[in-house]
Write an enzyme that holds these catalytic residues in place. Structure first.
Site, PDB file in Angstrom:
ATOM      1  N   THR A   1     -11.616   4.867   4.065  1.00 36.08           N
ATOM      2  CA  THR A   1     -10.482   5.508   4.745  1.00 36.08           C
ATOM      3  C   THR A   1     -10.935   6.870   5.270  1.00 36.08           C
ATOM      4  O   THR A   1     -12.000   7.379   4.914  1.00 36.08           O
ATOM      5  CB  THR A   1      -9.287   5.729   3.795  1.00 36.08           C
ATOM      6  OG1 THR A   1      -9.672   6.674   2.799  1.00 36.08           O
ATOM      7  CG2 THR A   1      -8.831   4.437   3.155  1.00 36.08           C
ATOM      8  N   ARG A   2     -10.083   7.439   6.105  1.00 35.12           N
ATOM      9  CA  ARG A   2     -10.386   8.743   6.688  1.00 35.12           C
ATOM     10  C   ARG A   2     -10.550   9.792   5.590  1.00 35.12           C
ATOM     11  O   ARG A   2     -11.425  10.633   5.621  1.00 35.12           O
ATOM     12  CB  ARG A   2      -9.213   9.138   7.590  1.00 35.12           C
ATOM     13  CG  ARG A   2      -9.551  10.277   8.506  1.00 35.12           C
ATOM     14  CD  ARG A   2      -8.433  10.518   9.458  1.00 35.12           C
ATOM     15  NE  ARG A   2      -8.276   9.418  10.401  1.00 35.12           N
ATOM     16  CZ  ARG A   2      -7.450   9.452  11.444  1.00 35.12           C
ATOM     17  NH1 ARG A   2      -6.710  10.511  11.659  1.00 35.12           N
ATOM     18  NH2 ARG A   2      -7.370   8.437  12.271  1.00 35.12           N
TER      19      ARG A   2
ATOM     20  N   ASP B   1     -11.002  11.268  -5.253  1.00 31.19           N
ATOM     21  CA  ASP B   1     -12.217  12.090  -5.248  1.00 31.19           C
ATOM     22  C   ASP B   1     -12.024  13.308  -6.140  1.00 31.19           C
ATOM     23  O   ASP B   1     -12.801  14.251  -6.056  1.00 31.19           O
ATOM     24  CB  ASP B   1     -12.536  12.543  -3.809  1.00 31.19           C
ATOM     25  CG  ASP B   1     -11.433  13.404  -3.243  1.00 31.19           C
ATOM     26  OD1 ASP B   1     -10.251  13.177  -3.595  1.00 31.19           O
ATOM     27  OD2 ASP B   1     -11.732  14.333  -2.459  1.00 31.19           O
TER      28      ASP B   1
ATOM     29  N   LYS C   1      -3.840  21.705  -9.312  1.00 31.90           N
ATOM     30  CA  LYS C   1      -3.377  22.821 -10.175  1.00 31.90           C
ATOM     31  C   LYS C   1      -2.473  22.287 -11.281  1.00 31.90           C
ATOM     32  O   LYS C   1      -1.613  21.445 -11.021  1.00 31.90           O
ATOM     33  CB  LYS C   1      -2.590  23.833  -9.338  1.00 31.90           C
ATOM     34  CG  LYS C   1      -3.438  24.565  -8.338  1.00 31.90           C
ATOM     35  CD  LYS C   1      -2.674  25.741  -7.758  1.00 31.90           C
ATOM     36  CE  LYS C   1      -3.548  26.434  -6.740  1.00 31.90           C
ATOM     37  NZ  LYS C   1      -2.928  26.592  -5.447  1.00 31.90           N
TER      38      LYS C   1
ATOM     39  N   ASP D   1      -2.329  12.089  -3.350  1.00 33.90           N
ATOM     40  CA  ASP D   1      -2.561  13.539  -3.447  1.00 33.90           C
ATOM     41  C   ASP D   1      -2.844  13.951  -4.896  1.00 33.90           C
ATOM     42  O   ASP D   1      -2.053  13.653  -5.789  1.00 33.90           O
ATOM     43  CB  ASP D   1      -1.351  14.289  -2.901  1.00 33.90           C
ATOM     44  CG  ASP D   1      -1.117  13.964  -1.437  1.00 33.90           C
ATOM     45  OD1 ASP D   1      -2.029  14.197  -0.637  1.00 33.90           O
ATOM     46  OD2 ASP D   1      -0.040  13.430  -1.101  1.00 33.90           O
TER      47      ASP D   1
ATOM     48  N   GLU E   1       4.764   5.256   3.652  1.00 35.92           N
ATOM     49  CA  GLU E   1       4.150   6.518   4.079  1.00 35.92           C
ATOM     50  C   GLU E   1       5.230   7.383   4.736  1.00 35.92           C
ATOM     51  O   GLU E   1       5.787   6.994   5.759  1.00 35.92           O
ATOM     52  CB  GLU E   1       2.994   6.234   5.062  1.00 35.92           C
ATOM     53  CG  GLU E   1       2.302   7.449   5.638  1.00 35.92           C
ATOM     54  CD  GLU E   1       1.779   8.420   4.590  1.00 35.92           C
ATOM     55  OE1 GLU E   1       0.843   8.074   3.868  1.00 35.92           O
ATOM     56  OE2 GLU E   1       2.338   9.542   4.480  1.00 35.92           O
TER      57      GLU E   1
ATOM     58  N   GLU F   1     -11.544   9.295   2.524  1.00 34.04           N
ATOM     59  CA  GLU F   1     -12.821   9.109   1.822  1.00 34.04           C
ATOM     60  C   GLU F   1     -13.964   9.739   2.620  1.00 34.04           C
ATOM     61  O   GLU F   1     -14.832  10.424   2.066  1.00 34.04           O
ATOM     62  CB  GLU F   1     -13.105   7.621   1.602  1.00 34.04           C
ATOM     63  CG  GLU F   1     -14.437   7.428   0.878  1.00 34.04           C
ATOM     64  CD  GLU F   1     -14.882   5.983   0.758  1.00 34.04           C
ATOM     65  OE1 GLU F   1     -14.060   5.071   0.925  1.00 34.04           O
ATOM     66  OE2 GLU F   1     -16.080   5.790   0.503  1.00 34.04           O
TER      67      GLU F   1
ATOM     68  N   ASP G   1       9.620   8.055   0.360  1.00 33.78           N
ATOM     69  CA  ASP G   1       8.992   8.114  -0.952  1.00 33.78           C
ATOM     70  C   ASP G   1       8.888   6.704  -1.546  1.00 33.78           C
ATOM     71  O   ASP G   1       9.907   6.025  -1.732  1.00 33.78           O
ATOM     72  CB  ASP G   1       9.862   9.008  -1.846  1.00 33.78           C
ATOM     73  CG  ASP G   1       9.247   9.254  -3.204  1.00 33.78           C
ATOM     74  OD1 ASP G   1       8.461   8.421  -3.678  1.00 33.78           O
ATOM     75  OD2 ASP G   1       9.575  10.294  -3.796  1.00 33.78           O
TER      76      ASP G   1
ATOM     77  N   GLU H   1       0.856  -1.193   0.000  1.00 32.87           N
ATOM     78  CA  GLU H   1       0.000   0.000   0.000  1.00 32.87           C
ATOM     79  C   GLU H   1       0.890   1.241   0.000  1.00 32.87           C
ATOM     80  O   GLU H   1       1.763   1.402   0.856  1.00 32.87           O
ATOM     81  CB  GLU H   1      -0.949   0.036   1.205  1.00 32.87           C
ATOM     82  CG  GLU H   1      -1.805   1.313   1.177  1.00 32.87           C
ATOM     83  CD  GLU H   1      -3.026   1.304   2.083  1.00 32.87           C
ATOM     84  OE1 GLU H   1      -3.375   0.234   2.629  1.00 32.87           O
ATOM     85  OE2 GLU H   1      -3.631   2.379   2.231  1.00 32.87           O
TER      86      GLU H   1
HETATM   87  C1  LIG Z   1      -4.515  12.277   0.592  1.00 30.06           C
HETATM   88  S1  LIG Z   1      -3.608  11.204   1.597  1.00 30.06           S
HETATM   89  C2  LIG Z   1      -4.570   9.700   1.591  1.00 30.06           C
HETATM   90  C3  LIG Z   1      -4.204   8.782   2.705  1.00 30.06           C
HETATM   91  C4  LIG Z   1      -4.946   7.428   2.767  1.00 30.06           C
HETATM   92  N1  LIG Z   1      -4.614   6.586   1.643  1.00 30.06           N
HETATM   93  C5  LIG Z   1      -6.427   7.604   2.869  1.00 30.06           C
HETATM   94  O1  LIG Z   1      -7.165   7.210   1.947  1.00 30.06           O
HETATM   95  O2  LIG Z   1      -6.884   8.122   3.918  1.00 30.06           O
HETATM   96  C6  LIG Z   1      -2.204  10.782   0.565  1.00 30.06           C
HETATM   97  C7  LIG Z   1      -1.071  10.142   1.342  1.00 30.06           C
HETATM   98  O3  LIG Z   1      -0.023   9.765   0.453  1.00 30.06           O
HETATM   99  C8  LIG Z   1       1.224  10.038   1.073  1.00 30.06           C
HETATM  100  N2  LIG Z   1       2.238  10.222   0.013  1.00 30.06           N
HETATM  101  C9  LIG Z   1       2.405  11.296  -0.786  1.00 30.06           C
HETATM  102  N3  LIG Z   1       3.436  11.119  -1.625  1.00 30.06           N
HETATM  103  C10 LIG Z   1       3.935   9.875  -1.349  1.00 30.06           C
HETATM  104  C11 LIG Z   1       5.011   9.124  -1.886  1.00 30.06           C
HETATM  105  N4  LIG Z   1       5.779   9.614  -2.875  1.00 30.06           N
HETATM  106  N5  LIG Z   1       5.256   7.894  -1.371  1.00 30.06           N
HETATM  107  C12 LIG Z   1       4.468   7.406  -0.366  1.00 30.06           C
HETATM  108  N6  LIG Z   1       3.433   8.078   0.173  1.00 30.06           N
HETATM  109  C13 LIG Z   1       3.171   9.300  -0.310  1.00 30.06           C
HETATM  110  C14 LIG Z   1       0.965  11.307   1.873  1.00 30.06           C
HETATM  111  O4  LIG Z   1       1.888  11.475   2.942  1.00 30.06           O
HETATM  112  C15 LIG Z   1      -0.456  11.087   2.369  1.00 30.06           C
HETATM  113  O5  LIG Z   1      -0.507  10.472   3.642  1.00 30.06           O
END
Ligand SMILES: C[S@@+](CC[C@H](N)C(=O)[O-])C[C@H]1O[C@@H](n2cnc3c(N)ncnc32)[C@H](O)[C@@H]1O
Length: 232
Positions: A209-210, A171, A139, A135, A85, A212, A113, A60
């Site tokens: 998930t939170r 979303d 933009k 994410d 994460e 969502e 990353d 994941e």
């Molecule tokens: C919008 S959140 C969604 C979190 C979770 N999947 C959820 O549905 O609640 C996106 C997550 O991806 C992580 N993230 C962003 N870029 C990443 C990367 N290059 N590698 C791993 N995780 C990353 C961010 O830290 C963030 O916690």
């Protein structure tokens, strides 16, 4: 293989961790964290990742607060899971679930990353991949920050086993279109659900998930995509 230096956009630490969470991180993370082999051409020895044999290995990326990963590891007792994460509060959240459930021995965490990890995973080693609400960077000038691009998708194609599932959610309509187009161009993924009229709904084994919950509360309907890695 040349090690790619990546930049994670977004938060790693948004505020100081509460003392209990900091202590949990210091206590539990060292045994679970994946450190990349020092030789930048070496791959991770997956056979040594878990103390006991596992039937399949899932991944994941961007697990956020960890509730989906914790659910999957609880619901699939023969499976091992790697979670990526970089956000420290999220890692502490996952550790809390794992301690409560007693499932930490089937989870490994890469706190950086995900793309650095992808380069070090062997071919055809992952049986299921989750990228949920990554994410969207809506933009236009930020589109290049999106996790989904041609390079990441060819890494997914390489590490996934034949027939493995790739689950993705968002979303953000723009990111949905972007992903559908990029994945279609890659040509090794087939959509599991036919898209005609309504978007596919979240399967029952895919807990909310939170992120969502937040999206729905703000009136944005998420889209859930399931792909299969076409056999080589
Ligand atoms: C919008 S959140 C969604 C979190 C979770 N999947 C959820 O549905 O609640 C996106 C997550 O991806 C992580 N993230 C962003 N870029 C990443 C990367 N290059 N590698 C791993 N995780 C990353 C961010 O830290 C963030 O916690």
């Amino acid at each position: 293989m040349e090690e790619r230096r990546r930049r994670v956009y977004g938060r790693r630490l948004s505020h100081r961790l509460r003392p209990g969470r900091q202590a949990l991180l210091e206590r539990a993370l060292p045994a679970l964290r994946i450190d990349l082999p020092e030789d930048s051409r070496a791959q991770i020895d997956l056979g040594k990742l878990f103390p006991a044999p596992i039937r399949d290995l899932w991944l994941e990326i961007g697990f956020g607060a960890g509730e989906h990963l914790a659910h999957q590891v609880r619901a699939n007792p023969a499976v091992g899971l790697i979670g990526c994460e970089p956000f420290v509060q999220g890692i502490a959240g996952l550790l809390r679930h794992l301690e409560a459930d007693g499932t930490a021995n089937r989870v490994r965490i890469f706190p950086d990353d995900a793309r650095l990890l992808l380069d070090r995973l062997p071919d055809a080693s992952i049986g299921r991949l989750f990228v949920l609400f990554s994410d969207p960077w809506p933009k236009k000038r930020h589109h290049k920050r999106r996790l989904i691009d041609a390079e990441t998708l060819s890494a997914f194609a390489r590490i996934l086993k034949d027939g493995a599932e790739f689950r993705w959610a968002s979303d953000d309509g723009g990111y949905v279109e972007w992903t559908l187009e990029h994945v279609a161009r890659n040509e090794v993924f087939a959509l599991s659900d036919r898209i005609s009229g309504d978007w596919p709904q979240r399967p029952v084994d895919w807990p909310e998930t939170r992120y969502e919950q937040k999206a729905r509360a703000q009136g944005r309907a998420p889209v859930f995509l399931r792909y299969v890695r076409v056999p080589r």
